[in-house]
Scaffold this active site. Structure first.
Site, PDB file in Angstrom:
ATOM      1  N   GLY A   1      -0.123  -3.099   5.614  1.00 55.00           N
ATOM      2  CA  GLY A   1      -1.210  -4.163   5.914  1.00 55.00           C
ATOM      3  C   GLY A   1      -0.499  -5.709   5.842  1.00 55.00           C
ATOM      4  O   GLY A   1      -0.999  -6.339   6.909  1.00 55.00           O
TER       5      GLY A   1
ATOM      6  N   LYS B   1      -6.685   4.894  15.745  1.00 57.69           N
ATOM      7  CA  LYS B   1      -7.523   4.246  16.453  1.00 57.69           C
ATOM      8  C   LYS B   1      -7.279   2.764  17.011  1.00 57.69           C
ATOM      9  O   LYS B   1      -6.637   2.148  16.671  1.00 57.69           O
ATOM     10  CB  LYS B   1      -8.702   3.937  15.084  1.00 57.69           C
ATOM     11  CG  LYS B   1      -9.348   5.350  14.797  1.00 57.69           C
ATOM     12  CD  LYS B   1     -10.188   4.839  13.714  1.00 57.69           C
ATOM     13  CE  LYS B   1     -11.214   5.961  13.421  1.00 57.69           C
ATOM     14  NZ  LYS B   1     -12.351   5.896  12.500  1.00 57.69           N
TER      15      LYS B   1
ATOM     16  N   GLY C   1       3.062   1.398   7.208  1.00 59.87           N
ATOM     17  CA  GLY C   1       3.436   2.804   6.233  1.00 59.87           C
ATOM     18  C   GLY C   1       3.477   4.165   6.951  1.00 59.87           C
ATOM     19  O   GLY C   1       4.629   4.659   6.567  1.00 59.87           O
TER      20      GLY C   1
ATOM     21  N   ARG D   1      10.688   2.212  -2.189  1.00 58.28           N
ATOM     22  CA  ARG D   1      10.235   0.696  -2.680  1.00 58.28           C
ATOM     23  C   ARG D   1      10.823   0.322  -4.090  1.00 58.28           C
ATOM     24  O   ARG D   1      11.191  -0.892  -3.942  1.00 58.28           O
ATOM     25  CB  ARG D   1       8.708   0.697  -2.855  1.00 58.28           C
ATOM     26  CG  ARG D   1       7.748   0.671  -1.590  1.00 58.28           C
ATOM     27  CD  ARG D   1       6.557   0.825  -2.007  1.00 58.28           C
ATOM     28  NE  ARG D   1       5.769   0.462  -0.663  1.00 58.28           N
ATOM     29  CZ  ARG D   1       4.325   0.293  -0.309  1.00 58.28           C
ATOM     30  NH1 ARG D   1       3.625   0.928  -1.335  1.00 58.28           N
ATOM     31  NH2 ARG D   1       3.704   0.346   0.783  1.00 58.28           N
TER      32      ARG D   1
END
Ligand code: AMP
Length: 419
Positions: free
Chosen positions: A400, A221, A377, A35
């Site tokens: 996100g 999930k 991520g 980053r």
């Protein structure tokens, strides 16, 4: 809209919201500088054009004010090394020193502000509320922090002449430094190169994909991926579903999944996703076989089973060889590829093979001319683990934020600049 390439920075102080939320080890050293590296071109551009730079970011999730382990001072050596310029530090982003140091900046100089989240005002969420606080007390605390957030934002804005948002990773949050501050720079705000690159890459994939377009979604999930799956069904030709969610689909279709991760409350969702895909003519690929383990451990015994016939006491932790081959074939025939989420527990070497095979197939397809975007991520950590980041078209820095943007949400950090 302003652009970093055409804006005249000479003699101006630019406050740049970067995403320096990087992982640190126990010795508080940066373990993955991706980053920081990503933000360097934006910082360099401002300096080259005669401006000075004030860097602001968050690091981790401090919940009770300043804490040494969340101090941005630990990352100064890494920034200096990558940027090749000395970086001064203001140990309190609201302190007298921050204002003085910002005011004294000369062209070519860089100042880093301490972690913005040492103040609750950055996120605008109250802190330290008693567990038994009443709704009225909660509302009053929320109102108070929103009020003081205005002062906080105004003060940050007062340090600079121009605002640049280059933090894609937090663009989905309406925080002081990611969105609210833009209001103080109506004619002097813009995206940095990270933001520009991210938005361009995602828009390219979603708006004008070369076909066939294949999305590979993994992770643990179904519940956390439903919205993105539904959105992508409208866009893709092929949808490869891997990772832990495989077993919810298999069980929903009547299969036996042993001790694999499974969400019975998502069975209806899984079935409706498959029905919707059929209606839209999207081909869905689920892993036919699984590499199963008798414990969630790298030391476990393993065996390959059909994904819909896993004995009790065993759990699927990676895709099996047949699935690997089938997924590879689809990927190699694709012209646009989007990958979010590993297809196995890639953190353990015994179960990284499936994700590695996906990464290699994407790299091969990219070499043949496909456009590939890797995001989220875990997929980024995954592609880095296999040393293949340079062999794909674009690696997104946003987790996100990427998912929300793809799901069609308006990101406050993006809207604040475009407004
Ligand atoms: P997500 O944050 O939802 O993208 O999930 C990423 C996580 O899913 C990674 O940490 C993987 O280890 C995990 N994962 C992938 N496949 C499986 C699986 N078959 N069983 C359990 N966890 C998995």
């Amino acid at each position: 809209m302003n652009s970093i390439d055409t804006y005249d920075f000479s003699g101006k102080r630019a406050i740049i919201r970067v995403d320096f939320n990087v992982p640190l080890n126990e010795k508080l050293e940066v373990t993955d500088a991706t980053r920081i590296r990503a933000a360097i071109p934006t910082i360099k551009k401002v300096l080259e054009k005669g401006g000075s730079v004030i860097l602001m970011s968050h690091l981790g999730r401090p919940k009770k004010g300043p804490e040494d382990k969340f101090s941005l001072k630990h990352i100064i050596p890494t920034i200096e090394q990558l940027l090749g310029v000395k970086v001064d530090f203001a140990p309190d982003c609201m302190g007298k020193e921050a204002a003085e140091k910002a005011a004294a900046l000369k062209p070519g100089q860089v100042l880093l502000l301490e972690n913005l989240r040492f103040y609750a005002e950055e996120e605008g969420k109250p802190r330290g509320l008693a567990e038994d606080a009443t709704d009225d007390e909660k509302a009053a605390a929320k109102k108070a922090v929103k009020e003081s957030q205005k002062e906080f934002t105004k003060k940050l804005a007062s340090y600079a002449d121009v605002y640049i948002n280059d933090a894609f990773g937090t663009a989905h949050r309406a925080h002081a430094s990611t969105a609210l501050i833009a209001e103080y720079f109506p004619n002097d705000k813009m995206f940095g190169y990270v933001m520009e690159g991210e938005l361009k890459a995602i828009d390219k994939v979603l708006d004008s994909p070369a076909r066939p377009f294949t999305a590979i979604l993994g992770g643990s999930k179904v519940s956390s991926k439903i919205t993105i799956i539904e959105k992508l069904l409208q866009k893709v030709d092929n949808l490869i579903l891997g990772g832990g969610m495989t077993y919810t689909f298999m069980a929903a279709l009547g299969g036996k999944v042993g001790d694999s991760i499974c969400e019975p409350d998502q069975f209806d969702t899984a079935k409706s996703i498959l029905a919707k895909a059929k209606e839209l003519g999207v081909k869905v690929f689920l892993a036919e076989d699984a590499l199963c383990a008798d414990a969630f451990s790298n030391e476990a015994n393993t065996k390959v089973c059909p994904s819909n016939d896993i004995p009790d006491g065993w759990e699927g932790l990676d895709i099996g060889p047949k699935a690997e081959e089938a997924f590879r074939k689809v990927i190699l025939e694709s012209k646009t590829i989007l990958w979010n989420g590993p297809v196995g527990v890639f953190e353990m070497s015994k179960f990284e093979g499936g994700s590695k095979a996906i990464a290699l197939a994407i790299a091969e397809a990219t070499k043949k001319g496909a456009y590939s975007l890797i995001g989220g991520g875990d997929s980024v950590a995954c592609i880095n683990k296999f040393g293949l980041a340079k062999e794909v078209s674009y690696v997104s820095t946003g987790g996100g934020a990427l998912l929300e943007y793809m799901e069609g949400a308006v990101l406050p950090g993006v809207a604040a600049i475009r407004k």
